[in-house]
Scaffold this active site. Structure first.
Site, short mmCIF file in Angstrom:
data_model
loop_
_atom_site.label_atom_id
_atom_site.label_comp_id
_atom_site.label_asym_id
_atom_site.label_seq_id
_atom_site.Cartn_x
_atom_site.Cartn_y
_atom_site.Cartn_z
N GLU A 162 -2.48 11.78 2.91
CA GLU A 162 -3.28 11.25 4.01
C GLU A 162 -3.03 12.05 5.28
O GLU A 162 -1.92 12.51 5.54
CB GLU A 162 -2.92 9.78 4.27
N GLU A 191 0.87 -1.19 0.00
CA GLU A 191 0.00 0.00 0.00
C GLU A 191 0.89 1.23 0.00
O GLU A 191 1.89 1.27 0.72
CB GLU A 191 -0.89 -0.02 1.26
C1 LIG Z 1 -9.44 4.95 3.79
O1 LIG Z 1 -8.12 5.31 3.59
C2 LIG Z 1 -7.13 4.84 4.44
C3 LIG Z 1 -5.88 5.26 3.73
O2 LIG Z 1 -4.77 4.80 4.16
C4 LIG Z 1 -7.20 3.34 4.68
O3 LIG Z 1 -6.30 2.93 5.66
C5 LIG Z 1 -8.59 2.94 5.04
O4 LIG Z 1 -8.67 1.56 5.09
C6 LIG Z 1 -9.57 3.49 4.07
N1 LIG Z 1 -10.88 3.13 4.46
C7 LIG Z 1 -11.69 2.67 3.57
C8 LIG Z 1 -12.94 2.10 4.03
O5 LIG Z 1 -11.47 2.71 2.42
#
Ligand SMILES: *[C@@H]1O[C@H](CO)[C@@H](O)[C@H](O)[C@H]1NC(C)=O
Ligand SMILES: *[C@@H]1O[C@H](CO)[C@@H](O)[C@H](O)[C@H]1NC(C)=O
Length: 315
Positions: A138, A133
């Site tokens: 962020e 990832e």
């Molecule tokens: C939203 O973004 C963050 C980015 O790192 C991630 O960790 C998280 O799982 C995300 N949540 C969803 C539901 O996409």
């Protein structure tokens, strides 16, 4: 010099000059985003106070909006939520295409801000964390600057000292090593996140991924004269050799990038509270508790939106 050596020298110079030149393969703007991405109406794996909606709901509630070179993605800022019901309506987009090596440039005018918000622009592979990832943009609760983070399976760490302008947080990228913190690099430029990013008109985030490294750059729109012309113009080719020292640099010294990172989709999401924003809520100077705040203050989310000018991808 013999002709042979001249030819060799020329070939070498040419390969250096072109080593970091990439050609545009995708260009998304306005309603083009809705063709390049699909909606993921899933429950938040990070336990956010969010309800991700489908495309019809997003359109009906104006949570996605495209016009000219604006693509807006927002959370609901009208509804007071019942404590026992679902979370605040928002959007999570997943790119239809997958990418490995190459360059992505995001031209963003505005990003979501406010207490409880946790926006992210990132790329991720299947079977997390085995395909890795890359969090490009962020943060939480309007607390900048931006943090760039890699998350991997075990066997990927970063040298403590490396050629980047940002500040390394943790150096082990293995999600199991530090409760999923990953190896983050915090940018030093306050314009890279939150209200300051927005007040300066936003800017550009760029990521370059090769088998040898991952690099991330950021240029504020206010950094007149500092923005590489190919980035500024969204040119049909870009040369990352001219982009200067990256904000975040992740070399393959102790991390086999080509095996720790697979094919990635791009994800754009906006959640609330949850594992990061919820835990950091109090220390971010936000009022009350995160979930109460998200439930009861819809108008506090008026600025919880992304406005993308474009996304261009190069290979
Ligand atoms: C939203 O973004 C963050 C980015 O790192 C991630 O960790 C998280 O799982 C995300 N949540 C969803 C539901 O996409
Ligand atoms: C939808 O959102 C856009 C972008 O914020 C705004 O310009 C437009 O007026 C909104 N449309 C409606 C019907 O509210």
């Amino acid at each position: 010099m013999t002709a042979f050596f001249k030819a060799l020298l020329l070939a070498h110079t040419a390969s250096l000059a072109f080593a970091a030149t990439y050609w545009q393969t995708d260009s998304h703007t306005g309603s083009g985003f809705l063709k390049a991405f699909r909606f993921e109406a899933i429950s938040d794996p990070t336990h956010g106070r969010v309800k991700y909606v489908d495309s019809a709901t997003a359109a009906a509630q104006n949570l996605t909006f495209a016009s000219g070179n604006h693509f807006v993605l927002r959370a609901d800022s009208k509804t007071t939520l019942s404590a026992s019901g679902p979370g605040r309506n928002s959007v999570r987009l997943l790119s239809n295409k997958q990418y490995r090596n190459g360059v992505m440039v995001f031209n963003i005018r505005h990003m979501p801000v406010g207490c409880g918000t946790w926006p992210a622009v990132w790329t991720v592979g299947s079977n997390w964390p085995n395909q890795g990832e890359i969090d490009i943009l962020e943060g939480v609760n309007n607390q900048g600057p931006n943090t760039v983070t890699l998350h991997t399976s075990s066997g990927c760490s970063m040298p403590a000292s490396r050629a980047q302008t940002g500040t390394a947080l943790l150096n082990n990228c293995d999600v199991a090593a530090s409760n999923n913190a990953g190896c983050g690099v915090r940018m030093t430029d306050t314009r890279s996140y939150g209200s300051i990013f927005n007040n300066k008109g936003g800017g550009w985030f760029a990521v370059e991924r090769t088998d040898s490294f991952i690099k991330v750059w950021f240029w504020s729109r206010a950094a007149t004269g500092m923005i590489p012309t190919d980035v500024l113009n969204g040119a049909t080719s870009v040369n990352t050799n001219n982009w200067g020292t990256p904000r975040a640099y992740f070399p393959n010294t102790n991390c086999p990038i080509s095996s720790k990172f697979g094919l990635h989709n791009i994800v754009i999401n906006l959640t609330f509270c949850g594992d990061w924003a919820g835990n950091a809520y109090g220390s971010s100077g936000c009022p009350g508790t995160c979930i109460d705040y998200v439930n009861n203050n819809p108008s506090a989310f008026t600025n919880a939106y992304f406005d993308f000018a474009w996304l261009k991808i190069y290979q």
